[in-house]
Design a protein around this motif. Structure first.
Motif, PDB file in Angstrom:
ATOM      1  N   GLU A  10       0.831  -1.205   0.000  1.00  0.00           N
ATOM      2  CA  GLU A  10       0.000   0.000   0.000  1.00  0.00           C
ATOM      3  C   GLU A  10       0.869   1.260   0.000  1.00  0.00           C
ATOM      4  O   GLU A  10       0.542   2.236  -0.679  1.00  0.00           O
ATOM      5  N   ILE A  11       1.966   1.229   0.736  1.00  0.00           N
ATOM      6  CA  ILE A  11       2.877   2.380   0.777  1.00  0.00           C
ATOM      7  C   ILE A  11       3.543   2.578  -0.586  1.00  0.00           C
ATOM      8  O   ILE A  11       3.563   3.685  -1.127  1.00  0.00           O
ATOM      9  N   VAL A  12       4.070   1.503  -1.151  1.00  0.00           N
ATOM     10  CA  VAL A  12       4.674   1.572  -2.486  1.00  0.00           C
ATOM     11  C   VAL A  12       3.622   2.014  -3.498  1.00  0.00           C
ATOM     12  O   VAL A  12       3.901   2.785  -4.415  1.00  0.00           O
ATOM     13  N   GLY A  13       2.405   1.535  -3.313  1.00  0.00           N
ATOM     14  CA  GLY A  13       1.309   1.883  -4.216  1.00  0.00           C
ATOM     15  C   GLY A  13       1.031   3.370  -4.261  1.00  0.00           C
ATOM     16  O   GLY A  13       0.691   3.904  -5.317  1.00  0.00           O
ATOM     17  N   ALA A  14       1.161   4.048  -3.130  1.00  0.00           N
ATOM     18  CA  ALA A  14       0.930   5.493  -3.118  1.00  0.00           C
ATOM     19  C   ALA A  14       1.913   6.193  -4.045  1.00  0.00           C
ATOM     20  O   ALA A  14       1.532   7.070  -4.832  1.00  0.00           O
ATOM     21  N   PHE A  15       3.180   5.789  -3.993  1.00  0.00           N
ATOM     22  CA  PHE A  15       4.189   6.375  -4.882  1.00  0.00           C
ATOM     23  C   PHE A  15       3.928   5.990  -6.338  1.00  0.00           C
ATOM     24  O   PHE A  15       4.044   6.815  -7.239  1.00  0.00           O
ATOM     25  N   PHE A  54      -5.701   9.865 -11.992  1.00  0.00           N
ATOM     26  CA  PHE A  54      -5.457   9.282 -10.671  1.00  0.00           C
ATOM     27  C   PHE A  54      -6.274   8.009 -10.485  1.00  0.00           C
ATOM     28  O   PHE A  54      -5.803   7.029  -9.919  1.00  0.00           O
ATOM     29  N   LEU A  55      -7.509   8.033 -10.961  1.00  0.00           N
ATOM     30  CA  LEU A  55      -8.391   6.884 -10.783  1.00  0.00           C
ATOM     31  C   LEU A  55      -7.887   5.664 -11.531  1.00  0.00           C
ATOM     32  O   LEU A  55      -7.896   4.551 -10.994  1.00  0.00           O
ATOM     33  N   ILE A  56      -7.418   5.841 -12.761  1.00  0.00           N
ATOM     34  CA  ILE A  56      -6.942   4.687 -13.514  1.00  0.00           C
ATOM     35  C   ILE A  56      -5.614   4.185 -12.951  1.00  0.00           C
ATOM     36  O   ILE A  56      -5.379   2.970 -12.904  1.00  0.00           O
ATOM     37  N   ALA A  57      -4.770   5.072 -12.506  1.00  0.00           N
ATOM     38  CA  ALA A  57      -3.509   4.655 -11.886  1.00  0.00           C
ATOM     39  C   ALA A  57      -3.789   3.851 -10.615  1.00  0.00           C
ATOM     40  O   ALA A  57      -3.150   2.829 -10.351  1.00  0.00           O
ATOM     41  N   TYR A  58      -4.774   4.283  -9.848  1.00  0.00           N
ATOM     42  CA  TYR A  58      -5.161   3.576  -8.625  1.00  0.00           C
ATOM     43  C   TYR A  58      -5.727   2.197  -8.951  1.00  0.00           C
ATOM     44  O   TYR A  58      -5.413   1.205  -8.283  1.00  0.00           O
ATOM     45  N   ALA A  59      -6.545   2.121  -9.992  1.00  0.00           N
ATOM     46  CA  ALA A  59      -7.127   0.829 -10.399  1.00  0.00           C
ATOM     47  C   ALA A  59      -6.044  -0.124 -10.900  1.00  0.00           C
ATOM     48  O   ALA A  59      -6.074  -1.321 -10.591  1.00  0.00           O
ATOM     49  N   ILE A  60      -5.084   0.387 -11.644  1.00  0.00           N
ATOM     50  CA  ILE A  60      -3.981  -0.458 -12.134  1.00  0.00           C
ATOM     51  C   ILE A  60      -3.176  -0.992 -10.962  1.00  0.00           C
ATOM     52  O   ILE A  60      -2.838  -2.176 -10.916  1.00  0.00           O
ATOM     53  N   TRP A  61      -2.888  -0.139  -9.992  1.00  0.00           N
ATOM     54  CA  TRP A  61      -2.137  -0.611  -8.829  1.00  0.00           C
ATOM     55  C   TRP A  61      -2.946  -1.649  -8.044  1.00  0.00           C
ATOM     56  O   TRP A  61      -2.384  -2.605  -7.516  1.00  0.00           O
ATOM     57  N   PHE A 116      -2.700  13.840  -1.419  1.00  0.00           N
ATOM     58  CA  PHE A 116      -3.531  13.483  -0.270  1.00  0.00           C
ATOM     59  C   PHE A 116      -4.627  12.494  -0.646  1.00  0.00           C
ATOM     60  O   PHE A 116      -4.937  11.577   0.123  1.00  0.00           O
ATOM     61  N   ALA A 117      -5.207  12.643  -1.818  1.00  0.00           N
ATOM     62  CA  ALA A 117      -6.250  11.713  -2.267  1.00  0.00           C
ATOM     63  C   ALA A 117      -5.698  10.303  -2.392  1.00  0.00           C
ATOM     64  O   ALA A 117      -6.352   9.337  -1.981  1.00  0.00           O
ATOM     65  N   VAL A 118      -4.513  10.175  -2.936  1.00  0.00           N
ATOM     66  CA  VAL A 118      -3.881   8.861  -3.084  1.00  0.00           C
ATOM     67  C   VAL A 118      -3.604   8.251  -1.713  1.00  0.00           C
ATOM     68  O   VAL A 118      -3.918   7.080  -1.461  1.00  0.00           O
ATOM     69  N   ILE A 119      -3.030   9.028  -0.828  1.00  0.00           N
ATOM     70  CA  ILE A 119      -2.694   8.516   0.514  1.00  0.00           C
ATOM     71  C   ILE A 119      -3.955   8.083   1.255  1.00  0.00           C
ATOM     72  O   ILE A 119      -4.013   6.977   1.814  1.00  0.00           O
ATOM     73  N   SER A 125      -8.491   1.603   1.665  1.00  0.00           N
ATOM     74  CA  SER A 125      -8.495   0.239   1.129  1.00  0.00           C
ATOM     75  C   SER A 125      -7.738  -0.718   2.042  1.00  0.00           C
ATOM     76  O   SER A 125      -8.137  -1.869   2.217  1.00  0.00           O
ATOM     77  N   TYR A 126      -6.659  -0.258   2.641  1.00  0.00           N
ATOM     78  CA  TYR A 126      -5.885  -1.082   3.570  1.00  0.00           C
ATOM     79  C   TYR A 126      -6.730  -1.469   4.785  1.00  0.00           C
ATOM     80  O   TYR A 126      -6.785  -2.631   5.173  1.00  0.00           O
ATOM     81  N   ARG A 127      -7.397  -0.489   5.356  1.00  0.00           N
ATOM     82  CA  ARG A 127      -8.206  -0.762   6.557  1.00  0.00           C
ATOM     83  C   ARG A 127      -9.391  -1.675   6.266  1.00  0.00           C
ATOM     84  O   ARG A 127      -9.719  -2.546   7.069  1.00  0.00           O
TER      85      ARG A 127
END
Length: 191
Positions: A10-15, A54-61, A116-119, A125-127
């Motif tokens: 999750e941390i790597v995912g934010a970057f 941001f949304l597609i990058a988040y979905a890919i991760w 901030f949105a990514v973090i 999602s982690y919780r």
């Protein structure tokens, strides 16, 4: 499941998400408007297009995480769907809120909002994925919301509604700028 490994993902995912979103912001210009760049990049400077990357990058991760982690599938999907909707709403609401105080020229603020949105989305999602609560019960509604997101995602770039969210803030156009329009002239005309 290895909790520490998932937390590190999750941390790597934010970057990763922020870096990929940054790349996707410019991919349309770099590839001269290929179909790939239309679907995954920002085709203009509207709030929607800057949120979309941001949304597609988040979905890919999320797909990468699913493939490499040993996480419970249903809570993971629910967490990622909550994260993607939170991210979209957060970026849009914060952009308009800050534009009241800062004005239209707020690139630095938009970047901070994206970070901030990514973090926050990664934390959500982690919780949810590691929660003791039965989030698996929300799996079917999450799939529906994921499908709705995908339909909106792939539709609004090509067929944007004529609303402020989809209006290019530099040219005043919606969606993909037609080839016959001189972007420089459109920007000067919009001032």
């Amino acid at each position: 499941m290895k909790v520490k490994f998932f937390r590190n993902l999750e941390i790597v995912g934010a970057f990763f998400v922020f870096s990929l979103a940054f790349l996707l912001h410019y991919i349309y210009q770099l590839t001269d408007g290929t179909v790939f760049s239309i679907l995954f990049g920002a085709v203009n400077e509207s709030v929607w297009e800057n949120t979309k990357i941001f949304l597609i990058a988040y979905a890919i991760w999320g797909l990468v995480e699913l493939l490499v982690s040993n996480v419970y599938f249903k809570p993971f999907v629910v967490g990622k769907v909550l994260g993607i909707y939170f991210m979209g709403f957060f970026i849009i609401i914060m952009h308009y809120l800050f534009s009241l105080f800062v004005g239209d020229k707020m690139v630095g603020v938009d970047i901070a909002i994206g970070i901030f949105a990514v973090i926050f989305s990664q934390i959500i999602s982690y919780r949810v994925a590691l929660s003791d609560k039965n989030f698996g019960a929300y799996f079917i509604p999450s799939l529906f919301l994921l499908g709705l997101f995908l339909i909106a995602y792939f539709s609004f770039t090509v067929f944007p509604p004529h609303m402020g969210l989809f209006k290019d803030e530099t040219t005043g156009f919606y969606g993909i700028l037609p080839n016959y329009v001189d972007k420089g002239a459109a920007v000067l005309n919009n001032l």
